[in-house]
Design a protein around this motif. Structure first.
Motif, PDB file in Angstrom:
ATOM      1  N   GLU A   1       1.765   5.387  -0.069  1.00 43.22           N
ATOM      2  CA  GLU A   1       1.275   6.688   0.399  1.00 43.22           C
ATOM      3  C   GLU A   1       2.325   7.746   0.091  1.00 43.22           C
ATOM      4  OE1 GLU A   1      -0.357   8.856   4.485  1.00 43.22           O
ATOM      5  OE2 GLU A   1       0.561   6.871   4.616  1.00 43.22           O
TER       6      GLU A   1
ATOM      7  N   ARG B   1       3.922   0.201   2.289  1.00 47.66           N
ATOM      8  CA  ARG B   1       3.790  -0.606   3.518  1.00 47.66           C
ATOM      9  C   ARG B   1       3.289  -1.995   3.148  1.00 47.66           C
ATOM     10  NH1 ARG B   1       4.040   2.719   8.082  1.00 47.66           N
ATOM     11  NH2 ARG B   1       3.777   4.922   7.614  1.00 47.66           N
TER      12      ARG B   1
ATOM     13  N   ASP C   1       3.700  11.453   0.802  1.00 51.83           N
ATOM     14  CA  ASP C   1       3.720  12.450   1.877  1.00 51.83           C
ATOM     15  C   ASP C   1       3.035  11.952   3.145  1.00 51.83           C
ATOM     16  OD1 ASP C   1       4.998  14.225   0.105  1.00 51.83           O
ATOM     17  OD2 ASP C   1       3.074  14.966  -0.621  1.00 51.83           O
ATOM     18  N   PRO C   2       3.441  10.791   3.660  1.00 52.49           N
ATOM     19  CA  PRO C   2       2.834  10.302   4.898  1.00 52.49           C
ATOM     20  C   PRO C   2       3.220  11.195   6.072  1.00 52.49           C
ATOM     21  CG  PRO C   2       4.770   9.021   4.390  1.00 52.49           C
ATOM     22  CD  PRO C   2       4.544   9.941   3.214  1.00 52.49           C
ATOM     23  N   ARG C   3       2.428  11.116   7.121  1.00 54.36           N
ATOM     24  CA  ARG C   3       2.761  11.836   8.348  1.00 54.36           C
ATOM     25  C   ARG C   3       4.029  11.214   8.927  1.00 54.36           C
ATOM     26  NH1 ARG C   3       1.743  11.827  13.866  1.00 54.36           N
ATOM     27  NH2 ARG C   3       0.619   9.851  13.854  1.00 54.36           N
TER      28      ARG C   3
ATOM     29  N   LEU D   1       7.209   5.724  11.547  1.00 56.54           N
ATOM     30  CA  LEU D   1       7.705   5.897  10.184  1.00 56.54           C
ATOM     31  C   LEU D   1       9.199   6.176  10.194  1.00 56.54           C
ATOM     32  CD1 LEU D   1       7.021   6.113   7.124  1.00 56.54           C
ATOM     33  CD2 LEU D   1       6.900   8.563   7.505  1.00 56.54           C
TER      34      LEU D   1
ATOM     35  N   VAL E   1       7.040  -0.502   7.082  1.00 55.34           N
ATOM     36  CA  VAL E   1       7.646   0.184   5.946  1.00 55.34           C
ATOM     37  C   VAL E   1       8.448  -0.849   5.159  1.00 55.34           C
ATOM     38  CG1 VAL E   1       9.281   1.962   5.230  1.00 55.34           C
ATOM     39  CG2 VAL E   1       7.740   2.397   7.145  1.00 55.34           C
TER      40      VAL E   1
ATOM     41  N   THR F   1      10.539   2.567  -0.200  1.00 52.68           N
ATOM     42  CA  THR F   1      10.524   4.034  -0.241  1.00 52.68           C
ATOM     43  C   THR F   1      11.089   4.528  -1.562  1.00 52.68           C
ATOM     44  OG1 THR F   1      12.756   4.334   0.662  1.00 52.68           O
ATOM     45  CG2 THR F   1      10.933   4.347   2.250  1.00 52.68           C
TER      46      THR F   1
ATOM     47  N   THR G   1       0.868  -1.170   0.000  1.00 56.38           N
ATOM     48  CA  THR G   1       0.000   0.000   0.000  1.00 56.38           C
ATOM     49  C   THR G   1       0.907   1.222   0.000  1.00 56.38           C
ATOM     50  OG1 THR G   1      -1.642  -1.197   1.297  1.00 56.38           O
ATOM     51  CG2 THR G   1      -1.828   1.216   1.244  1.00 56.38           C
TER      52      THR G   1
END
Length: 175
Positions: free
Chosen positions: A6, A66, A8-10, A15, A72, A75, A4
């Motif tokens: 994402e 993820r 710009d994750p928080r 993380l 994680v 990237t 999955t």
């Protein structure tokens, strides 16, 4: 099960620790992401902080993949150019898939998710990246549509007597 993704994750402690662990594990498995094994998280942390700073300043976007457990697993860092004549393309850095997920097609999924994310950015016509010669990763990027557009011989010194080419690859997003 697919990753999955994402954009710009928080950035929270999970993380931060997940990316640091990923980067360490990829490096120690021989991945060409800026380090040569063996490395520890403490070796990688200063570079990770530089990446986090660029994200916080809005110069870089982070794409995270993820796995089914929420860990994680992949990237890619998408970095905007600041030079006024080069703002129409972005750099792709620190492209990683965790070694435990190798061979599942997640690298292709990551590259497709990256391309989709960049296509969503206004005014961006292409993606550039560099990779270390002698690893075969240039063939992987070529299979994802990237073309080799330059090569600097012996630009990367992995160890004494082990110099590798720095290969520049390019993916146009417009016909």
């Amino acid at each position: 099960m697919p990753l999955t993704f994402e954009l710009d994750p928080r950035i929270d402690p999970a993380l931060r620790d997940g990316v640091l662990t990923l980067w360490t594990d990829v490096s120690n498995a021989g991945g060409s992401v800026g380090f040569v094994p063996p490395v520890t998280p403490d070796d990688i942390r200063p570079e990770w902080v530089k990446h986090l700073t660029a994200v916080a300043e809005g110069r870089t976007r982070l794409l995270v993949g993820r796995d089914e457990d929420g860990a994680v697993a992949a990237t890619a860092f998408i970095t905007h150019n600041t030079h006024r004549l080069m703002r129409h393309w972005v750099w792709l850095y620190t492209v990683m898939v965790h070694p435990r997920h190798q061979g599942k097609g997640y690298g292709r999924d990551l590259m497709a998710a990256t391309e989709a994310a960049v296509r969503g950015l206004d005014g961006i016509d292409a993606i550039r990246l560099t990779c270390r010669g002698g690893t075969g990763v240039d063939r992987f990027y070529a299979s994802c549509g990237y073309k080799e557009v330059g090569r600097v011989p012996d630009a990367i010194r992995v160890a004494d007597g082990d110099d590798r080419d720095d290969i520049i690859m390019y993916l146009p997003l417009t016909p």
